[in-house]
Design an enzyme around this catalytic site. Structure first.
Site, mmCIF file in Angstrom:
data_model
loop_
_atom_site.group_PDB
_atom_site.id
_atom_site.type_symbol
_atom_site.label_atom_id
_atom_site.label_comp_id
_atom_site.label_asym_id
_atom_site.label_seq_id
_atom_site.Cartn_x
_atom_site.Cartn_y
_atom_site.Cartn_z
ATOM 1 N N GLU A 1 0.855 -1.198 0.000
ATOM 2 C CA GLU A 1 0.000 0.000 0.000
ATOM 3 C C GLU A 1 0.880 1.233 0.000
ATOM 4 O O GLU A 1 2.019 1.174 0.443
ATOM 5 C CB GLU A 1 -0.847 0.044 1.298
ATOM 6 N N LYS B 1 2.298 4.517 1.591
ATOM 7 C CA LYS B 1 2.405 5.033 2.956
ATOM 8 C C LYS B 1 2.048 6.513 2.872
ATOM 9 O O LYS B 1 2.844 7.334 2.430
ATOM 10 C CB LYS B 1 3.809 4.843 3.517
ATOM 11 N N ARG C 1 4.863 -3.072 17.306
ATOM 12 C CA ARG C 1 5.663 -2.724 16.138
ATOM 13 C C ARG C 1 6.321 -4.016 15.700
ATOM 14 O O ARG C 1 7.377 -4.369 16.196
ATOM 15 C CB ARG C 1 6.708 -1.687 16.574
HETATM 16 P P1 AMP Z 1 5.855 5.723 11.293
HETATM 17 O O1 AMP Z 1 5.016 6.814 11.917
HETATM 18 O O2 AMP Z 1 6.970 6.239 10.459
HETATM 19 O O3 AMP Z 1 6.250 4.670 12.310
HETATM 20 O O4 AMP Z 1 4.942 4.945 10.246
HETATM 21 C C1 AMP Z 1 3.755 4.299 10.606
HETATM 22 C C2 AMP Z 1 2.597 5.191 10.287
HETATM 23 O O5 AMP Z 1 2.396 5.325 8.898
HETATM 24 C C3 AMP Z 1 1.275 4.662 10.757
HETATM 25 O O6 AMP Z 1 1.072 4.870 12.123
HETATM 26 C C4 AMP Z 1 0.294 5.444 9.917
HETATM 27 O O7 AMP Z 1 -0.007 6.670 10.537
HETATM 28 C C5 AMP Z 1 1.071 5.768 8.660
HETATM 29 N N1 AMP Z 1 0.541 5.136 7.443
HETATM 30 C C6 AMP Z 1 0.418 5.749 6.247
HETATM 31 N N2 AMP Z 1 -0.068 4.920 5.327
HETATM 32 C C7 AMP Z 1 -0.280 3.731 5.924
HETATM 33 C C8 AMP Z 1 -0.778 2.466 5.472
HETATM 34 N N3 AMP Z 1 -1.134 2.246 4.215
HETATM 35 N N4 AMP Z 1 -0.846 1.461 6.398
HETATM 36 C C9 AMP Z 1 -0.461 1.660 7.686
HETATM 37 N N5 AMP Z 1 0.005 2.826 8.150
HETATM 38 C C10 AMP Z 1 0.103 3.863 7.285
#
Ligand code: AMP
Length: 550
Positions: free
Chosen positions: A247, A249, A411
């Site tokens: 998907e 991000k 995580r």
């Molecule tokens: P990070 O904040 O860098 O740890 O990345 C994880 C975050 O990416 C999640 O908590 C979501 O807010 C965001 N995110 C964006 N797109 C997606 C997706 N397709 N699936 C899951 N999380 C996503």
């Protein structure tokens, strides 16, 4: 019934302990024989919380009211109080000294109990409008009048939300498990779906294993969100996962949306209730979503077909007034990528099946979208999706194991994220400095700290990377958090996290962490992260070591 003094004395003992094993074991003995109410309150208070984060209530007592109440309770001058606060650099210790100097002691002092403190906090949380400040000062003054010095230390810290005990969620989990002889994983799971360790402790005590097992996800009470691990590169990620659901991000902010009994509740990544700031989303949910569901997704801001920077989304989340104006200025969309409840608890279902349920629950519209999800084991195809995500202004891709359950709060390896940006640090803002000249009314540099066993240790100071608009906004956010000032320097109540980039991490005796950042640069306010989610000293050390391998 537990007195607040007994609680405060216990806190002062464990404050000196740094071994997590000993901390959990001491807490476990302390909570074992408490009655339900005391148990609930002790668990929350010991973690520095008055309410669980998703609970809308707040007591609304800032530094100003604390000063006033201490002054009224003791008759000591503001000047003297300020001097003590400056000397101690800790509001809790300062309050303790101030109460110790208390001029008059009342004859009939009612002993404070934990239950009484809770009752007063609840009363404060209900107050609003005219006269509420005055009434809060009165209530607080009463507490300080009947408190001993050590009680004042922890009352103050509790109000400021920082107990400085180094007791985080892991220690509480282990303490509960130990107290009633339960599996720590089971305790944790109950917490992940209820987000209330007070409640988990009470269930553990009264109903044991069976009770914890039967704790269910309920509508309008948030579930911890599943998180992702960083993947090194596309090839290794695909190899690790075999078949992956890929998907985009999205570069926005996470939401969990509950819809049931005619009501929509939207929780942010920190599990704060942000429903009232996002009225157009709530309306769309009512129109296009099947009732009785909990959805997981990302909110993004889009203007002229392009995503706006992530800060704009957070600006919308924070907004408390003139919301209609903001709805026009910063238009939002939600991309849903998961569902965890649809009348049936879905967290143990494989992602594949959850996606099917998601499609059935949501009708797409201009504002509500379902994230595209492509299952592949071909790195070339992942690369294509990755480029298309970056071209569309997003962060990268997520690779998800189609057979994996939804593991709240974890995580894990079932979700991998691939981002283009370099490694940054998420650090807690603990202090700062006012600017010079034209920027004299603005905070212009900020001191940063990482977590070391639940405590905050400084790693540096950031003064570049801000636009004037950023500084105006940050000043507005940080001003109410000032605990004390001296000349240009200020100390903040730790509440917010900054994402910062840097050129290099150095070993340095300048800061208590033993590390310092060279050329740190502000990236953004991580309003979606709470203090206990900031980076740890272990991560700083790892990044430091990693520099030599490059
Ligand atoms: P990070 O904040 O860098 O740890 O990345 C994880 C975050 O990416 C999640 O908590 C979501 O807010 C965001 N995110 C964006 N797109 C997606 C997706 N397709 N699936 C899951 N999380 C996503």
């Amino acid at each position: 019934m537990l007195t607040f003094k007994e609680f405060a004395e216990f806190c002062s003992v464990i404050e000196k302990i740094s071994s997590t094993l000993e901390l959990s074991s001491r807490i476990s003995s302390f909570i074992k024989n408490l009655d339900d109410n005391d148990l609930y309150n002790v668990i929350l208070f010991i973690m520095g919380k008055i309410y669980p984060p998703w609970d809308d209530r707040e007591i609304g007592v800032g530094i100003g009211l604390l000063y006033e109440a201490l002054k009224q309770a003791t008759g000591i001058s503001k000047r003297e109080i300020e001097d003590l606060i400056r000397e101690k650099a800790d509001m809790g210790l300062a309050a303790e000294m101030i109460i110790a100097k208390k001029k008059q002691t009342t004859l009939f002092q009612e002993e404070l109990t934990i239950a009484k403190v809770r009752e007063i906090f609840d009363e404060m949380a209900k107050l609003s409008g005219e006269g509420s400040q005055k009434r809060k000062v009165m209530l607080l003054t009463d507490i300080f009048i009947s408190s001993t010095p050590i009680e004042a230390r922890y009352i103050t810290r509790l109000i400021l939300g920082e107990m400085r005990l180094g007791v985080g969620e892991g220690i509480i989990r282990d303490a509960i498990a130990k107290a009633w002889n339960l599996d720590a994983n089971l305790v944790e799971r109950a917490y992940m779906i209820s987000n209330d360790y007070g409640k988990v402790a009470v269930v553990a005590k009264n109903q044991g294993k069976k009770g914890l097992k039967s704790m269910k996800i309920t509508l309008h009470s948030p579930v911890k969100m599943m998180l992702a691990q960083v993947a090194e590169n596309i090839d290794s990620a695909v190899r690790e996962m075999g078949k992956a659901g890929v998907e985009w991000k999205f570069d926005g902010s996470r939401v969990q949306i509950h819809y049931g009994n005619g009501k929509v509740t939207i929780f942010s990544r920190r599990l704060e209730n942000v429903t009232s700031a996002l009225p157009e989303i709530a309306d769309e949910i009512r129109k296009n979503v099947k009732e009785g569901v909990i959805l997981d997704g990302e909110v993004i801001a889009v203007k002229d077909g392009k995503p706006m920077p992530f800060q704009h989304v957070l600006r919308r989340f924070r907004r408390k007034h003139d919301i209609t104006k903001m709805v026009e200025k910063i238009p939002l969309k939600v991309y849903f990528f998961d569902i965890i409840y649809d009348g049936e608890e879905l967290i143990d279902f494989p992602l594949k099946e959850r996606r099917e349920r998601l499609m059935k629950a949501v009708k797409e519209s201009e504002i509500l979208k379902i994230a595209e999800h492509i299952i592949t084991s071909d790195p070339k195809e992942v690369e294509k999706i990755y480029s298309s995500a970056l071209n569309a202004g997003h962060e990268g891709v997520m690779l998800k194991n189609p057979n994996s359950p939804y593991i709240p709060g974890k995580r894990g390896k079932h979700w991998l994220k691939l981002k283009a940006v370099m490694e940054t640090l998420d650090l807690v803002v603990v202090g700062g400095e006012w600017g010079e000249g034209k920027r004299g009314h603005l905070l212009s540099s900020f001191e940063l700290a990482c977590l070391d066993d639940g405590k905050l240790v400084k790693v540096g100071k950031v003064a570049t990377g801000f636009t004037d608009e950023d500084l105006e906004e940050l000043t507005e956010i940080f001003k109410p958090l000032i605990e004390f000032e001296e000349g240009k320097r200020v100390i903040f109540q730790p509440k917010y996290v900054f994402e910062v980039a840097y050129q290099e991490i150095q070993k340095s005796p300048k800061y208590e962490s033993g590390y310092a950042l060279r050329f740190p640069r502000f990236i953004r306010l991580r309003d979606d992260k709470s203090v206990d989610e900031a980076d740890s000293i272990e991560r700083v050390a790892k990044l430091y070591e990693g520099q030599f391998k490059r």
